[in-house]
Scaffold this motif. Structure first.
Motif, PDB file in Angstrom:
ATOM      1  N   TYR A 180       0.823  -1.337  -0.117  1.00 42.19           N
ATOM      2  CA  TYR A 180       0.107  -0.006   0.062  1.00 42.19           C
ATOM      3  C   TYR A 180       0.919   1.141   0.012  1.00 42.19           C
ATOM      4  N   MET A 389     -13.209   6.925  -0.967  1.00 43.31           N
ATOM      5  CA  MET A 389     -11.864   6.260  -0.905  1.00 43.31           C
ATOM      6  C   MET A 389     -11.429   6.331   0.620  1.00 43.31           C
ATOM      7  N   GLN A 392     -13.660   4.070   2.845  1.00 49.60           N
ATOM      8  CA  GLN A 392     -13.189   2.622   2.741  1.00 49.60           C
ATOM      9  C   GLN A 392     -12.441   2.350   3.879  1.00 49.60           C
ATOM     10  N   GLN A 393     -11.479   3.263   4.112  1.00 51.05           N
ATOM     11  CA  GLN A 393     -10.341   2.831   5.273  1.00 51.05           C
ATOM     12  C   GLN A 393     -11.069   3.365   6.678  1.00 51.05           C
ATOM     13  N   GLU A 495     -20.182   0.164   0.884  1.00 54.04           N
ATOM     14  CA  GLU A 495     -18.815   1.008   0.773  1.00 54.04           C
ATOM     15  C   GLU A 495     -17.977  -0.271   0.113  1.00 54.04           C
ATOM     16  N   PRO A 499     -16.542   2.740  -3.690  1.00 56.34           N
ATOM     17  CA  PRO A 499     -15.447   3.670  -4.138  1.00 56.34           C
ATOM     18  C   PRO A 499     -14.701   3.550  -5.441  1.00 56.34           C
ATOM     19  N   SER A 503     -15.242   6.305  -8.281  1.00 59.13           N
ATOM     20  CA  SER A 503     -14.080   7.152  -8.674  1.00 59.13           C
ATOM     21  C   SER A 503     -13.753   7.033  -9.996  1.00 59.13           C
ATOM     22  N   THR A 522      -5.210   7.831  -2.627  1.00 54.96           N
ATOM     23  CA  THR A 522      -5.795   8.157  -1.228  1.00 54.96           C
ATOM     24  C   THR A 522      -6.260   6.788  -0.322  1.00 54.96           C
ATOM     25  N   CYS A 523      -6.749   5.846  -1.325  1.00 53.85           N
ATOM     26  CA  CYS A 523      -7.312   4.856  -0.580  1.00 53.85           C
ATOM     27  C   CYS A 523      -6.293   3.803  -0.003  1.00 53.85           C
TER      28      CYS A 523
END
Length: 634
Positions: A180, A389, A392-393, A495, A499, A503, A522-523
């Motif tokens: 990531y 995004m 989602q986290q 969710e 995203p 997007s 971002t995600c």
């Protein structure tokens, strides 16, 4: 000569495009909607109102410029259909086969060519690499830290003198976050230049090679720094792939089923998570090499992607962007049921892209990135994609996807029990992703988010509070697992798929690659932050505090979505220019003064007569097309 703009008044955005005023146009079209400041929230067909003779002349000019003179009659028929979609029955030039195909777009919207389904499914299989790796590392976390002498959890008999478990927990977090980190800082940002030179398919091939080789390398790592490097290499492929596959699918799909097909990315991510948990259990008794097999097995879904991507048609919108209109038409002929539908979509996409060029000129890579925050229409898409995004986290799904085995061990489960409970989580996540194939285009992206986030908040809160139950109780582990499974059941149709689907839709073609790169970065950046911090957060807050913390973030994400995320369902990618031309302040004011009071009256006070005035007004043929869609859904 510009075949479209000859009948269209130009817009001078000047130094301050927010001050634009709507201006008259020639012909029967009265006003042009500003694609930077759509204060009346109108959605407009760029071909509506153009006289027939002028439209035909524009098509001839376009065909000559595009070296498609042999397709002029077909393009003219396509332009007539695109000009007034609901009235295709009255177009005398159409034959019965063509009319039947256009009827089926409404009556049988899932009746699409094999090439379209092959493209979407094959490319989305690549998402399984990402899901499989998440769960492979999930199970491997129980073994590799001990093999590499960086244990992050004290044994049951007590801490070993001289071992810094806090320091080791940071190492475990950083290694898990490797893909990531590399995705957010390298892989995602390679997408724009790779797309520019090699197209959507070439970028996907590049990414698939990295995803194939790097996970094999992780299984042969001999030290934790080597494992970290292989996971960084995986991140390069993962970031590029995640930035382009949803775009590729969105650009190839018809608007009516775009959400249902593009969300197959999330479907395969969920399936990859499930397969990863299956692999964890399959090699449970493999001894010292178990964690190597758990990590290395993630190469499997990358194989068909490497082999099959060039059997897919390239994105017609990428061809149009490059001025390769014959190639775009050939691609559309493979992705649509008839040449007429291909010609209609080709000319309509071209016409709308010309509208976009009024506010967006040609720019280089750096300028395009800056314009994500400076051009009002693009800035609103940037904000909306950032919100979904980040949410989602914030929702906490990845504290389960990355560390469910660790969480269940903390809840008192044995190693096998923890893997079985994690398998259950993966199964629920995959099964409950299926309803979104239909609901995402029926109820919409925004509606799914607003419904599921409150449910995720209370289920995560309940899971955290269940850690207070004494660990010796039969209810302790069972209730924790139950609420985690319930949390996954609400996440998967909401969710989960929204995203990446959202997007991939919201940016104009000129900024689609860099915009999607921003969204995915971002995600995955926040996924990296979560992966690095959760082991330490778990030790500092204990499971109760950690779960309650993420429950609170769900509430915060709900508020952000309510104010900043417009609906995009069943609009063509080009029509979304008008949706994101509506000022953010106008959208927020509508939600606060119209949508929220309506919801309270209708669903809290049960006033059946409550009515909600729509925010968006559809002009002319677009309005009629919207009515047809609503009638069909009803």
């Amino acid at each position: 000569m510009d075949p479209v703009k000859s009948d269209v008044a130009h817009v001078d955005v000047g130094a301050d495009p927010e001050k634009y005023e709507e201006v008259p146009r020639s012909g029967s079209r009265q006003q042009s909607v500003s694609l930077n400041r759509n204060v009346t929230a109108r959605i407009q067909n760029p071909l509506a109102g153009i006289p027939r003779a002028t439209l035909f002349q524009n098509v001839e000019d376009f065909a000559r410029d595009a070296h498609m003179e042999d397709q002029i009659p077909l393009l003219q028929k396509g332009a007539l259909v695109a000009q007034d979609p609901p009235s295709f029955e009255s177009v005398e030039e159409l034959d019965e086969v063509e009319r039947d195909a256009l009827r089926n777009e409404v009556l049988h919207k899932w009746r699409q060519p094999v090439a379209l389904y092959f493209t979407v499914i094959l490319c989305s299989i690549g998402a399984a690499v990402q899901g499989w790796d998440q769960t492979g590392s999930n199970g491997a976390n129980l073994s590799w830290p001990q093999d590499f002498n960086v244990p992050d959890t004290p044994p049951k008999e007590g801490p070993v003198p001289g071992v810094d478990y806090d320091y080791n927990s940071w190492i475990v977090g950083i290694v898990n976050a490797g893909p990531y980190i590399a995705s957010a800082f390298i892989g995602c940002w390679l997408s724009d230049p790779l797309n520019n030179y090699f197209g959507r398919r070439g970028t996907i091939f590049f990414a698939a090679v990295f995803c194939l080789l790097s996970v094999i390398g992780s299984g042969f790592s001999q030290t934790w720094p080597q494992l970290f490097v292989t996971r960084l290499l995986l991140g390069i492929g993962m970031g590029a792939k995640a930035s382009v596959v949803p775009i590729f699918a969105a650009e190839n799909c018809p608007a009516a089923i775009r959400g249902g097909l593009v969300m197959s990315w999330q479907m395969w991510t969920a399936f990859g998570i499930f397969l990863g948990f299956c692999a964890n259990l399959a090699v449970y008794n493999a001894g010292a090499i178990a964690w190597r097999l758990q990590l290395g097995s993630a190469f499997i879904p990358a194989v068909p992607l490497v082999i099959g991507v060039y059997f897919c048609p390239e994105s017609p919108r990428w061809y149009i962007k490059k001025g390769r209109y014959n190639d775009a038409f050939d691609s559309l002929c493979r992705l649509r049921n008839t040449p007429l539908q291909a010609a209609r979509d080709l000319y309509y996409i071209f016409a709308q892209i010309q509208e976009e060029s009024d506010i967006i000129g040609k720019s280089n890579y750096v300028t395009r990135f800056i314009e994500l925050f400076t051009i009002p229409r693009v800035r609103r898409a940037t904000l909306a994609s950032f919100t979904v995004m980040l949410a989602q986290q914030m929702c906490g799904i990845n504290i389960i996807a990355f560390y469910s085995s660790t969480v269940f061990v903390n809840a008192g489960a044995g190693r096998l029990q923890a893997l079985l409970a994690s398998f259950g989580f993966g199964l629920v996540n995959f099964v409950f992703a299926w309803p979104a194939v239909w609901t995402i285009d029926t109820y919409g992206r925004r509606a799914l988010l607003l419904f599921t986030f409150p449910q995720m908040a209370w289920t995560l809160l309940a899971a955290g509070l269940c850690f207070i139950i004494p660990s010796g109780s039969d209810a302790h582990l069972g209730l924790i697992a139950f609420f985690i499974f319930l949390f996954a059941a609400f996440y998967s149709p909401g969710e989960g798929p929204v995203p990446f689907t959202y997007s991939a839709e919201v940016f104009p073609l000129s900024h689609r690659e860099v915009g999607m790169s921003w969204a995915v970065a971002t995600c995955l950046f926040w996924a990296a932050v979560l992966s690095i911090t959760f082991p330490r957060l778990l030790r500092a807050f204990h499971p109760v505090g950690a779960f309650c913390f993420y429950a609170g973030l769900n509430v915060t994400a709900l508020i952000m979505i309510f104010f900043w995320v417009p609906e995009t369902k069943q609009r063509t990618l080009e029509e979304l220019d008008y949706v994101f031309a509506v000022p953010t302040r106008t959208h927020m004011n509508y939600q606060l003064t119209k949508a929220l009071p309506y919801w309270l009256k209708r669903y809290v006070m049960f006033q059946k007569g409550a009515r909600l005035e729509p925010l968006y007004k559809f002009d002319g043929a677009v309005a009629e097309h919207q009515k047809v869609a609503v009638i069909k859904e009803a």
